[in-house]
Design an enzyme around this catalytic site. Structure first.
Site, PDB file in Angstrom:
ATOM      1  N   HIS A  69      28.131  33.142  44.263  1.00 57.97           N
ATOM      2  CA  HIS A  69      27.150  33.653  43.295  1.00 57.97           C
ATOM      3  C   HIS A  69      26.223  32.553  42.785  1.00 57.97           C
ATOM      4  O   HIS A  69      25.150  32.852  42.249  1.00 57.97           O
ATOM      5  CB  HIS A  69      27.848  34.363  42.126  1.00 57.97           C
ATOM      6  CG  HIS A  69      28.493  33.455  41.122  1.00 57.97           C
ATOM      7  ND1 HIS A  69      29.835  33.164  41.119  1.00 57.97           N
ATOM      8  CD2 HIS A  69      27.975  32.771  40.062  1.00 57.97           C
ATOM      9  CE1 HIS A  69      30.117  32.364  40.104  1.00 57.97           C
ATOM     10  NE2 HIS A  69      29.001  32.097  39.459  1.00 57.97           N
ATOM     11  N   ASP A  99      33.847  34.907  46.727  1.00 63.07           N
ATOM     12  CA  ASP A  99      32.989  34.073  45.879  1.00 63.07           C
ATOM     13  C   ASP A  99      33.024  32.614  46.318  1.00 63.07           C
ATOM     14  O   ASP A  99      33.099  31.702  45.493  1.00 63.07           O
ATOM     15  CB  ASP A  99      33.354  34.196  44.400  1.00 63.07           C
ATOM     16  CG  ASP A  99      32.193  33.775  43.496  1.00 63.07           C
ATOM     17  OD1 ASP A  99      31.051  33.712  43.999  1.00 63.07           O
ATOM     18  OD2 ASP A  99      32.427  33.517  42.298  1.00 63.07           O
ATOM     19  N   GLY A 173      27.587  27.415  34.337  1.00 63.80           N
ATOM     20  CA  GLY A 173      27.189  26.127  34.912  1.00 63.80           C
ATOM     21  C   GLY A 173      28.374  25.382  35.497  1.00 63.80           C
ATOM     22  O   GLY A 173      28.211  24.517  36.348  1.00 63.80           O
ATOM     23  N   SER A 175      30.551  27.039  37.199  1.00 61.75           N
ATOM     24  CA  SER A 175      30.879  27.801  38.397  1.00 61.75           C
ATOM     25  C   SER A 175      30.676  26.970  39.656  1.00 61.75           C
ATOM     26  O   SER A 175      29.635  26.343  39.847  1.00 61.75           O
ATOM     27  CB  SER A 175      29.997  29.052  38.484  1.00 61.75           C
ATOM     28  OG  SER A 175      30.294  29.953  37.458  1.00 61.75           O
ATOM     29  N   LEU A 227      46.294  46.822  57.449  1.00 62.93           N
ATOM     30  CA  LEU A 227      47.731  46.980  57.627  1.00 62.93           C
ATOM     31  C   LEU A 227      48.044  48.049  58.659  1.00 62.93           C
ATOM     32  O   LEU A 227      49.191  48.151  59.104  1.00 62.93           O
ATOM     33  CB  LEU A 227      48.402  47.353  56.295  1.00 62.93           C
ATOM     34  CG  LEU A 227      48.321  46.315  55.173  1.00 62.93           C
ATOM     35  CD1 LEU A 227      49.134  46.778  53.974  1.00 62.93           C
ATOM     36  CD2 LEU A 227      48.797  44.958  55.646  1.00 62.93           C
TER      37      LEU A 227
END
Length: 407
Positions: A69, A99, A173, A175, A227
């Site tokens: 992101h 992410d 910030g 992140s 699965l």
């Protein structure tokens, strides 16, 4: 010179500040403007910059790990090191389901890098250190402890599993920046905070981030998993019929021979209550858990079978395009080939869910995703395979139609 100071001095040079710039529309057209003026109105655009952090994990090649992101939609990405050097960066791969994004710094060689720790022995109460760029304050250091392991958080698009929870202060910030142990080794990539409270932050374990990075660098994406079962939501009526105390979970309706679920002894009629430490509320939780699970890892399943609760361990397998396409043809009742404008319908099974289609129709979109080719349609099928209905956008004779396919 405390242990924290030594860890920060050792790791700090490998922590970077990331600025991602993107071009966005200044405002959306109103429905009346769209109808009467369309493309005649001038495009109003502006640039938007976002700040984040990252960590160099391969100094020889200039490879940086950060959050997806942080660089989403970025057209120009600049990376600044602690010593003031700046490099333009390109995205080698990004996976929003985890992410995680991998950047390569252009023209960078022999940079400082962090060593990834073995996070299997990480313990609650262990001291951790976060370094990042909150609100533009570069290389801010905060400390805390590991509050918990194996956390799951949910957002509008899915869920993130197996996260490290920490009370080290993490702000916007931070992140993409590192979570370090007391030796200055990378134990996690900081990714999220809980806006409802103070002292609750989350990081992606370094081992999981490394596995995602390896797949992104090798093949550009993380292999989707399955699965090998089909199921349905457990609503109040179904829960009552099964004698369950409450609604929730995934009722297994079919198990495919030779698939991981069959090898683990899962059978039709079982109800999947949880996967790992994550409660399964419905089929979306089940699918989202697999989307956030890395290949090669076992999953602990809690099952309800009649009056008995069972525990099973199963290793998901790659859900390849070939396997998804074969199952799609069986369940949705049509096959496609690649065309210039999308996936072109090749054959339709009479009496099947898609018997309104005709050979030669073009599938331009399915679900909420544009379809450019047969591989895109296989991706949609993986996401929607347990849905009771799917909307298709069809091009026939130069005109577009919307159709609902029900099961």
């Amino acid at each position: 010179m405390t242990p924290v100071v030594r860890a920060v001095q050792s790791a700090g040079p490998a922590v970077v500040n990331i600025t991602s710039t993107s071009v966005v529309q200044n405002r959306r057209l109103s429905p009346l403007e769209e109808l009467f003026f369309g493309d005649m109105l001038p495009q109003r655009q502006r640039t938007r910059s976002s700040l984040g952090s990252g960590v160099i994990v391969d100094g020889r090649k200039g490879i940086v790990l950060t959050n997806a992101h942080v660089v989403a939609g970025g057209t120009d990405i600049m990376v600044r090191l602690l010593d003031g050097r700046e490099f333009a960066a390109s995205i080698l791969g990004a996976e929003p389901d985890f992410d995680i994004a991998v950047l390569q710094l252009k023209g960078a060689r022999d940079l400082p890098a962090l060593r990834l720790a073995d996070t299997h022995d990480l313990m609650p109460g262990e001291t951790v250190i976060a370094i990042g760029n909150p609100f533009g304050f570069t290389h801010t250091v905060t400390t805390g402890v590991v509050s918990a392991l194996g956390r799951t958080i949910r957002n509008e698009t899915g869920l993130f599993t197996d996260l490290i929870q920490t009370d080290a202060a993490i702000n916007p910030g931070n992140s993409g920046g590192p979570l370090l142990n007391i030796l200055g080794e990378l134990v996690g990539i900081n990714t999220a905070i809980d806006a409802r409270a103070e002292g609750i932050g989350f990081a992606i374990p370094a081992g999981k981030a490394a596995r995602v990075m390896a797949d992104l660098m090798r093949q550009g994406s993380v292999s989707p998993l399955w699965l090998g079962l089909h199921g349905q939501d457990v609503d109040q009526r179904t829960a009552l019929a099964l004698g369950l105390p409450r609604a929730g979970g995934l009722l297994v309706s079919e198990v495919f021979p030779g698939a991981p679920a069959a090898s683990a002894g899962i059978a039709p009629g079982d109800v999947i209550l949880s996967m790992g430490d994550t409660q399964v509320r419905d089929r979306r939780d089940y699918l989202n858990f697999l989307r956030n699970h890395t290949p090669g890892e076992d999953v602990r399943l809690e099952l309800q079978r009649g009056d008995e609760k069972l525990i099973r361990r199963v290793t998901p397998q790659p859900f390849t395009d070939e396997r998804a396409t074969a199952l799609m043809e069986q369940r949705w009742g049509f096959s496609v080939r690649n065309g210039k404008r999308g996936a072109v319908v090749r054959q339709v099974r009479q009496g099947g869910p898609a018997d309104f289609l005709e050979p030669g129709d073009v599938i331009a979109a399915a679900g909420n995703m544009s379809v450019r080719n047969a591989a895109d349609l296989a991706t949609v099928f993986r996401q929607e395979r347990m849905a009771r209905q799917v909307y298709l956008q069809i091009i026939r004779g130069g005109r577009r139609y919307q159709a609902r396919m029900t099961f």
